[in-house]
Design a protein around this motif. Sequence first.
Motif, short mmCIF file in Angstrom:
data_model
loop_
_atom_site.label_atom_id
_atom_site.label_comp_id
_atom_site.label_asym_id
_atom_site.label_seq_id
_atom_site.Cartn_x
_atom_site.Cartn_y
_atom_site.Cartn_z
N ALA A 81 0.83 -1.20 0.00
CA ALA A 81 0.00 0.00 0.00
C ALA A 81 0.86 1.25 0.00
O ALA A 81 1.97 1.26 0.52
CB ALA A 81 -0.91 0.01 1.22
N SER A 82 0.30 2.33 -0.57
CA SER A 82 0.91 3.64 -0.40
C SER A 82 0.71 4.07 1.06
O SER A 82 -0.31 3.74 1.67
CB SER A 82 0.24 4.65 -1.33
N PRO A 83 1.67 4.82 1.61
CA PRO A 83 1.58 5.16 3.03
C PRO A 83 0.31 5.90 3.43
O PRO A 83 -0.32 5.58 4.43
CB PRO A 83 2.83 6.03 3.26
N THR A 84 -0.06 6.93 2.62
CA THR A 84 -1.21 7.76 2.95
C THR A 84 -2.15 7.86 1.75
O THR A 84 -1.69 8.19 0.66
CB THR A 84 -0.77 9.18 3.34
N PRO A 85 -3.43 7.58 1.91
CA PRO A 85 -4.10 7.14 3.12
C PRO A 85 -4.24 5.61 3.21
O PRO A 85 -4.77 5.09 4.18
CB PRO A 85 -5.49 7.76 2.97
N HIS A 86 -3.76 4.91 2.18
CA HIS A 86 -4.04 3.49 2.05
C HIS A 86 -3.55 2.67 3.24
O HIS A 86 -4.31 1.88 3.82
CB HIS A 86 -3.43 2.96 0.75
N ALA A 87 -2.28 2.82 3.59
CA ALA A 87 -1.74 2.06 4.72
C ALA A 87 -2.41 2.49 6.03
O ALA A 87 -2.61 1.67 6.92
CB ALA A 87 -0.23 2.24 4.81
N GLU A 88 -2.76 3.77 6.13
CA GLU A 88 -3.44 4.23 7.34
C GLU A 88 -4.81 3.55 7.48
O GLU A 88 -5.20 3.15 8.58
CB GLU A 88 -3.61 5.75 7.28
N ILE A 89 -5.52 3.43 6.37
CA ILE A 89 -6.82 2.76 6.40
C ILE A 89 -6.64 1.28 6.72
O ILE A 89 -7.37 0.70 7.54
CB ILE A 89 -7.55 2.96 5.07
N LEU A 90 -5.66 0.65 6.09
CA LEU A 90 -5.40 -0.77 6.36
C LEU A 90 -5.00 -0.99 7.81
O LEU A 90 -5.41 -1.97 8.44
CB LEU A 90 -4.32 -1.28 5.42
N ASN A 91 -4.18 -0.11 8.33
CA ASN A 91 -3.75 -0.28 9.73
C ASN A 91 -4.90 -0.05 10.70
O ASN A 91 -4.93 -0.65 11.79
CB ASN A 91 -2.56 0.64 10.03
N TYR A 92 -5.84 0.81 10.34
CA TYR A 92 -7.05 0.94 11.15
C TYR A 92 -7.80 -0.40 11.18
O TYR A 92 -8.24 -0.87 12.25
CB TYR A 92 -7.97 2.04 10.61
N VAL A 93 -7.93 -1.03 9.99
CA VAL A 93 -8.58 -2.34 9.93
C VAL A 93 -7.80 -3.35 10.75
O VAL A 93 -8.38 -4.13 11.53
CB VAL A 93 -8.70 -2.80 8.46
N LYS A 94 -6.49 -3.36 10.59
CA LYS A 94 -5.63 -4.31 11.31
C LYS A 94 -5.77 -4.15 12.83
O LYS A 94 -5.90 -5.15 13.56
CB LYS A 94 -4.17 -4.10 10.90
N ASP A 95 -5.77 -2.93 13.30
CA ASP A 95 -5.77 -2.67 14.73
C ASP A 95 -7.15 -2.78 15.38
O ASP A 95 -7.26 -3.01 16.59
CB ASP A 95 -5.21 -1.27 15.02
N ASN A 96 -8.21 -2.62 14.58
CA ASN A 96 -9.55 -2.51 15.18
C ASN A 96 -10.56 -3.55 14.72
O ASN A 96 -11.53 -3.81 15.45
CB ASN A 96 -10.12 -1.12 14.90
N LEU A 97 -10.37 -4.13 13.55
CA LEU A 97 -11.40 -4.99 12.97
C LEU A 97 -10.93 -6.39 12.61
O LEU A 97 -11.72 -7.34 12.60
CB LEU A 97 -12.00 -4.33 11.72
N ALA A 98 -9.65 -6.54 12.27
CA ALA A 98 -9.16 -7.80 11.69
C ALA A 98 -9.24 -8.97 12.67
O ALA A 98 -9.61 -10.08 12.28
CB ALA A 98 -7.73 -7.63 11.19
N LYS A 99 -8.90 -8.75 13.92
CA LYS A 99 -8.87 -9.85 14.89
C LYS A 99 -10.24 -10.49 15.04
O LYS A 99 -10.38 -11.72 15.04
CB LYS A 99 -8.35 -9.36 16.24
N LYS A 100 -11.26 -9.66 15.14
CA LYS A 100 -12.62 -10.17 15.30
C LYS A 100 -13.05 -10.97 14.07
O LYS A 100 -13.82 -11.93 14.17
CB LYS A 100 -13.58 -9.02 15.54
N ALA A 101 -12.53 -10.59 12.89
CA ALA A 101 -12.87 -11.28 11.65
C ALA A 101 -11.94 -12.46 11.38
O ALA A 101 -12.03 -13.09 10.32
CB ALA A 101 -12.81 -10.30 10.48
N ASP A 102 -11.03 -12.76 12.32
CA ASP A 102 -10.06 -13.85 12.17
C ASP A 102 -9.21 -13.67 10.92
O ASP A 102 -8.98 -14.59 10.15
CB ASP A 102 -10.78 -15.20 12.13
N LEU A 103 -8.73 -12.43 10.74
CA LEU A 103 -7.87 -12.10 9.60
C LEU A 103 -6.51 -11.66 10.11
O LEU A 103 -6.41 -10.69 10.88
CB LEU A 103 -8.50 -10.98 8.77
N ASP A 104 -5.47 -12.36 9.70
CA ASP A 104 -4.09 -11.98 10.02
C ASP A 104 -3.61 -11.07 8.90
O ASP A 104 -3.25 -11.52 7.82
CB ASP A 104 -3.21 -13.23 10.13
#
Length: 274
Positions: free
Chosen positions: A41-64
């Motif tokens: 991903a490009s750092p801004t905003p793509h990686a920022e959006i992905l890292n929001y998903v990683k930090d807040n949503l991915a675990k509950k969805a069982d996504l590494d």
Amino acid sequence: MRNTAKFTTAALAAGALTLGLTACGSGNAATDTSGPLIVAASPTPHAEILNYVKDNLAKKADLDLQVQEFTDYVTPNTATQDGSVGANYFQNQPYLDDFNKKNGTDIVPVVTVHLEPLGLYSNKVKSLDALKSGSTVAVPNDTVNEARALKLLAANGLITLKDGADNSATPADIAKNPKNLKFKELEAAQTPRSLNDVDAAVVNGNYALSAGLKPAKQALALEKAENNPYGNFLAVKKGNEDDPRVQKLAKLLTSPEVKKFIADKYAGSVVASF
């Protein structure tokens, strides 16, 4: 700690590309569906959006989910094609079509997430009318973004393009140039850095944000979101669209939580497309 690696074009030059990309992932990130999903991903905003998903949503969805940042527009597609990463998130359809055609790749979109309006910026003037005759305007030098930049200038009355000018338009396709503007073609990432050297520059939204520019407030001219073909999407190598990890990420990227994150964080400089 986020699993984020940053790469620059220079670091991957002169034969280091293959070695560097192989080192990005463990095994083939695109075919090993039991491992983490690595997304370029490009750092801004793509990686920022992905890292929001990683930090807040991915675990509950069982996504590494793992995020690797790239500062150019070539390596993410190259890495996706050769399997060093499982997906990428940085580009729009006209750019991908041009890339696939020129490079013989077969990368396809999965889901469109957001639009970053392209903007015209200046450190020397505060309005379009203040641009003097003979002013120099920096534009991205890749095929699609240069055409997109010229269309933005045309939409705001600075130039007129020839009939039939399409997504490969260049300054040679300008029919009328009443201000006798001169164009400096630069790699897209360099356009915000050129603002002290030119009279104005057309800058992609992600690079504008990375440079601390505020598109919604500072742009002299800004693309309209309505009916805009340049939405940015999650993409994979053809055949990997049904990877369950990719499908999970696609669902999370178009969730109400991400829509709110985009609206709150970017205040109109990035607009959700779903």
